[in-house]
Motif scaffolding. Structure first.
Motif, PDB file in Angstrom:
ATOM      1  N   GLU A  34       0.972  -0.801   0.459  1.00  0.00           N
ATOM      2  CA  GLU A  34      -0.082   0.504   0.133  1.00  0.00           C
ATOM      3  C   GLU A  34       0.546   1.185   0.125  1.00  0.00           C
ATOM      4  OE1 GLU A  34      -3.976  -0.836   2.503  1.00  0.00           O
ATOM      5  OE2 GLU A  34      -2.616  -1.865   4.031  1.00  0.00           O
ATOM      6  N   ASN A  35       2.189   1.158   0.254  1.00  0.00           N
ATOM      7  CA  ASN A  35       2.837   2.584   0.506  1.00  0.00           C
ATOM      8  C   ASN A  35       3.994   2.392  -0.700  1.00  0.00           C
ATOM      9  OD1 ASN A  35       1.825   3.871   2.614  1.00  0.00           O
ATOM     10  ND2 ASN A  35       2.456   2.005   3.224  1.00  0.00           N
ATOM     11  N   ILE A  36       5.081   0.934  -0.836  1.00  0.00           N
ATOM     12  CA  ILE A  36       6.143   1.116  -1.058  1.00  0.00           C
ATOM     13  C   ILE A  36       6.030   2.312  -2.531  1.00  0.00           C
ATOM     14  CG2 ILE A  36       5.333  -0.355  -3.247  1.00  0.00           C
ATOM     15  CD1 ILE A  36       8.293   0.033  -0.688  1.00  0.00           C
ATOM     16  N   GLU A  37       5.241   1.909  -3.545  1.00  0.00           N
ATOM     17  CA  GLU A  37       5.405   2.406  -4.923  1.00  0.00           C
ATOM     18  C   GLU A  37       4.932   4.199  -4.960  1.00  0.00           C
ATOM     19  OE1 GLU A  37       3.345   3.580  -9.140  1.00  0.00           O
ATOM     20  OE2 GLU A  37       2.703   2.253  -7.912  1.00  0.00           O
ATOM     21  N   ALA A  38       4.249   4.555  -3.363  1.00  0.00           N
ATOM     22  CA  ALA A  38       4.226   6.246  -3.472  1.00  0.00           C
ATOM     23  C   ALA A  38       5.668   6.743  -2.635  1.00  0.00           C
ATOM     24  CB  ALA A  38       3.274   6.685  -2.464  1.00  0.00           C
ATOM     25  N   ASP A  58       2.419   8.701  12.444  1.00  0.00           N
ATOM     26  CA  ASP A  58       2.201   7.328  12.487  1.00  0.00           C
ATOM     27  C   ASP A  58       1.594   7.252  10.992  1.00  0.00           C
ATOM     28  OD1 ASP A  58       1.811   4.865  13.695  1.00  0.00           O
ATOM     29  OD2 ASP A  58       0.180   5.250  14.092  1.00  0.00           O
ATOM     30  N   ARG A  59       2.028   6.006  10.218  1.00  0.00           N
ATOM     31  CA  ARG A  59       1.303   5.053   9.793  1.00  0.00           C
ATOM     32  C   ARG A  59       0.221   5.347   9.154  1.00  0.00           C
ATOM     33  NH1 ARG A  59       2.383   0.178   7.146  1.00  0.00           N
ATOM     34  NH2 ARG A  59       4.381   0.425   8.399  1.00  0.00           N
ATOM     35  N   THR A  60      -0.922   5.884   8.185  1.00  0.00           N
ATOM     36  CA  THR A  60      -1.653   5.408   7.605  1.00  0.00           C
ATOM     37  C   THR A  60      -2.767   4.530   6.684  1.00  0.00           C
ATOM     38  OG1 THR A  60      -1.462   7.035   5.295  1.00  0.00           O
ATOM     39  CG2 THR A  60      -2.352   8.119   7.173  1.00  0.00           C
ATOM     40  N   ARG A  61      -1.620   3.996   6.209  1.00  0.00           N
ATOM     41  CA  ARG A  61      -1.932   2.577   5.356  1.00  0.00           C
ATOM     42  C   ARG A  61      -0.769   1.500   6.006  1.00  0.00           C
ATOM     43  NH1 ARG A  61      -1.886   4.606  -1.013  1.00  0.00           N
ATOM     44  NH2 ARG A  61      -3.967   6.098  -0.263  1.00  0.00           N
ATOM     45  N   GLY A  62      -1.534   0.076   5.964  1.00  0.00           N
ATOM     46  CA  GLY A  62      -0.762  -1.135   6.627  1.00  0.00           C
ATOM     47  C   GLY A  62      -0.922  -1.006   7.885  1.00  0.00           C
ATOM     48  N   LYS A  63      -0.188  -2.256   8.542  1.00  0.00           N
ATOM     49  CA  LYS A  63      -0.280  -2.469  10.074  1.00  0.00           C
ATOM     50  C   LYS A  63       1.203  -2.548  10.388  1.00  0.00           C
ATOM     51  CE  LYS A  63      -3.665  -5.934   9.379  1.00  0.00           C
ATOM     52  NZ  LYS A  63      -3.993  -7.189   9.597  1.00  0.00           N
ATOM     53  N   SER A  64       1.200  -2.043  11.726  1.00  0.00           N
ATOM     54  CA  SER A  64       2.426  -1.907  12.197  1.00  0.00           C
ATOM     55  C   SER A  64       2.779  -3.007  12.698  1.00  0.00           C
ATOM     56  CB  SER A  64       2.768  -0.774  13.808  1.00  0.00           C
ATOM     57  OG  SER A  64       3.283  -1.440  14.880  1.00  0.00           O
ATOM     58  N   LYS A  65       4.384  -3.295  12.978  1.00  0.00           N
ATOM     59  CA  LYS A  65       5.281  -4.763  12.840  1.00  0.00           C
ATOM     60  C   LYS A  65       5.644  -4.550  14.869  1.00  0.00           C
ATOM     61  CE  LYS A  65       5.156  -4.468   8.281  1.00  0.00           C
ATOM     62  NZ  LYS A  65       4.689  -3.776   7.501  1.00  0.00           N
ATOM     63  N   LEU A  66       5.009  -3.137  15.181  1.00  0.00           N
ATOM     64  CA  LEU A  66       5.297  -3.463  16.406  1.00  0.00           C
ATOM     65  C   LEU A  66       5.168  -4.607  17.217  1.00  0.00           C
ATOM     66  CD1 LEU A  66       6.980  -2.036  18.101  1.00  0.00           C
ATOM     67  CD2 LEU A  66       5.087  -0.880  19.247  1.00  0.00           C
ATOM     68  N   SER A  67       5.468  -4.952  18.031  1.00  0.00           N
ATOM     69  CA  SER A  67       5.071  -6.380  18.758  1.00  0.00           C
ATOM     70  C   SER A  67       5.799  -6.242  20.504  1.00  0.00           C
ATOM     71  CB  SER A  67       5.676  -7.833  18.189  1.00  0.00           C
ATOM     72  OG  SER A  67       6.762  -8.214  18.164  1.00  0.00           O
ATOM     73  N   SER A  68       5.182  -7.167  20.960  1.00  0.00           N
ATOM     74  CA  SER A  68       5.337  -7.631  22.561  1.00  0.00           C
ATOM     75  C   SER A  68       7.305  -7.979  22.629  1.00  0.00           C
ATOM     76  CB  SER A  68       4.615  -8.470  23.557  1.00  0.00           C
ATOM     77  OG  SER A  68       4.524  -9.422  23.111  1.00  0.00           O
ATOM     78  N   GLY A  69       7.575  -9.009  21.610  1.00  0.00           N
ATOM     79  CA  GLY A  69       8.428  -9.143  22.408  1.00  0.00           C
ATOM     80  C   GLY A  69       9.799  -8.352  21.177  1.00  0.00           C
ATOM     81  N   ILE A  70       9.345  -6.951  20.937  1.00  0.00           N
ATOM     82  CA  ILE A  70      10.592  -6.361  19.570  1.00  0.00           C
ATOM     83  C   ILE A  70      10.431  -5.170  21.488  1.00  0.00           C
ATOM     84  CG2 ILE A  70      10.311  -3.947  18.755  1.00  0.00           C
ATOM     85  CD1 ILE A  70       9.171  -6.022  16.699  1.00  0.00           C
ATOM     86  N   ILE A  71       9.597  -4.955  21.948  1.00  0.00           N
ATOM     87  CA  ILE A  71       9.376  -3.975  23.062  1.00  0.00           C
ATOM     88  C   ILE A  71      10.246  -4.892  24.483  1.00  0.00           C
ATOM     89  CG2 ILE A  71       8.320  -2.829  25.112  1.00  0.00           C
ATOM     90  CD1 ILE A  71       5.968  -2.727  23.690  1.00  0.00           C
ATOM     91  N   SER A  72       9.996  -6.049  24.436  1.00  0.00           N
ATOM     92  CA  SER A  72      11.278  -6.876  25.214  1.00  0.00           C
ATOM     93  C   SER A  72      12.775  -6.587  24.833  1.00  0.00           C
ATOM     94  CB  SER A  72      10.405  -8.359  25.912  1.00  0.00           C
ATOM     95  OG  SER A  72      11.201  -9.165  26.422  1.00  0.00           O
TER      96      SER A  72
END
Length: 242
Positions: free
Chosen positions: A15-19, A209-223
């Protein structure tokens, strides 16, 4: 922006790459882009391949067989860049949270003003974040405070992912010893540069913050970020003592 390459890691960013590619190229005719895609099932890499015919010699793609994390994507990108002639190597997200118009500011800080590392900082002039819930703003802001306390770095936005490195910084750091793969990777890279006494500057930017697509943030990344910082600092002290 002569001799510069922007590394953009992707996973499901159709949803973002071309733009984002067109937006970056609109800022400079000289700049190059390397997309590092983790075999996105949504067709991200196929879209990049399609655009390569339009941007011959300027747009490059490295496709990995599986999802391996942000840190390893950037390490691959750094190594790819260092065997070529680039003098300025950028990290940048694909989702427009980093404004392509700010690339010139980061470039100028290194190419003109003499910084070794320039950081697009959300917190150097207050809190410049758009569209995040207050809980996430507080988490990010306090995380940077926590990292500063543990590491001693005088950097306001320690987890920032919008960065320009001069070539010699990446040549000096031992990239094979960068261990973190999530957002802690950003902290580790800054800490390694700080230990080597490179000149690091923060340039104020507005993070949206992104308006398209999903965030890749997770609890494992935070830990990884919370506990990894302590381990990283302790190892650096042990090395000094030895």
């Amino acid at each position: 922006m002569k001799d510069a390459v922007v590394i953009i890691p992707t996973y499901n960013e159709i949803e973002n790459i071309e733009a984002i590619i067109r937006a970056v190229f609109s800022e400079s005719r000289a700049i190059h882009i390397l997309v590092v895609d983790d075999s996105s099932p949504d067709g991200t890499s196929e879209k990049v391949e399609e655009l390569q015919t339009e941007y011959l010699g300027r747009l490059f793609l490295k496709r990995r067989e599986e999802k391996k994390g942000l840190g390893t994507a950037y390490i691959l990108g750094f190594k790819w860049s260092l065997v070529r002639s680039y003098s300025y190597i950028f990290e940048m997200d694909a989702d427009f949270s980093h404004n392509p118009k700010d690339l010139q500011k980061l470039y100028n800080a290194c190419a003109i003003d003499g910084a070794d590392v320039s950081i697009g900082s959300r917190y150097i002039t207050g809190v410049n974040v758009v569209n995040w819930p207050m809980s996430r703003v507080l988490m990010s802001y306090l995380a940077s405070k926590y990292v500063r306390l543990i590491t001693g770095m005088n950097i306001q936005d320690t987890t920032a992912g919008f960065v320009c490195y001069k070539r010699h910084v990446l040549e000096t750091l031992d990239l094979t010893k960068i261990k973190f793969i999530g957002y802690a990777f950003q902290i580790e890279m800054k800490f390694k540069a700080y230990i080597k006494k490179f000149r690091i500057v923060e340039i104020p930017v507005i993070f949206t913050d992104r308006t398209r697509g999903k965030s890749k943030l997770s609890s494992g990344i935070i830990s990884e970020a919370v506990f990894g910082v302590i381990s990283m600092k302790m190892k650096s002290l042990f090395k000094r003592e030895k």
